[in-house]
Design a protein around this motif. Sequence first.
Motif: not given
Length: 257
Positions: A200-203, A230-238, A241-246, A254-257
């Motif tokens: 994830a690019p933002i992460a 860490f908080a700034a990553c929450f709310g990103t689509q990445d 998507n990644a946590m829902t998929a898990f 694929p990561f998009i942000n």
Amino acid sequence: MSFVKYEQKDFVGVVTIDREKALNALNPEVLKDLEAVIDAVDLDKTRCLVLTGAGQKAFVAGADIGAMSTMTPDEGRAFSAQGNAVFRKIEKLPIPVIAAVNGFALGGGCELSLSCDIRLASENAVFGQPETGLGITPGFGGTQRLARTIGVGKAKELIYASRNMKAPEALACGLVNAVYPAEELMDAALKLANRIAGNAPIAVRQSKKAVNMGLQMDIDTAVALEPELFAACFGTQDQQNAMTAFCEKRKHDPFIN
Ligand code: CO8
């Protein structure tokens, strides 16, 4: 004609110092070209850089000794400031930079590799700060970053004694992360860069910021910074998507942000 080449390979940019006849030695013009290439990196489509030197022999064999040999103190100060500004710009890029050290990384070359996030080396790589043998101090950040990277005692020994070290010793003291046969180095660097670019690019950017900023702070301030990044990553689509998929036991998109 530029002394620094740039090639975009999907999400990875490859920067090559290209002054092979002088073992890629850095003069003010090469530094200017390097800065221009770094400034031009499209951060919307680049997630990691690989930095290397042209040819089989050198990453960068240092600052240009011929150019420095006639410098006045003011000119020396300006050259040191120019190199420090460019290397700090590389260090502060939001995306990771991998140095693929394909031979000599001496003086300014060692310092350039130190401004990168990660160093991978070929078996023929040689690192060192030979400046005291030339009547000067390291001047592109070596007195600061070498000590921070391999420890004060070892850095002082190398600098005071102007002693070079080969790849196995650089690996043992943590200056490089891994050593490869010369012909495998670039593939290894690109593989790592692509692996980073696949996350994830933002992460990844927030992680770089957390490590680099945190190292300049006391531990209390640094661990207070981490929750913010860490908080700034929450709310990103990445993240979503990644946590829902898990949770749904499926492969994430694929990561998009
Ligand atoms: N500057 C200018 N030219 C260089 C440099 C350099 N640092 N390194 C190599 N070259 C040139 C050689 O002069 C030679 O040119 P030519 O063919 O025209 O004679 C060509 O590259 C090939 O080099 P060699 O023939 O010497 O190749 P070898 O395989 O015999 O040796 C070495 C390779 C061991 C790397 C050798 O070239 C060497 O010792 N180079 C100098 C290494 C060095 O001392 N680097 C540190 C320089 S000081 C520095 O980096 C300070 C940084 C901070 C500056 C602060 C601003 C004030």
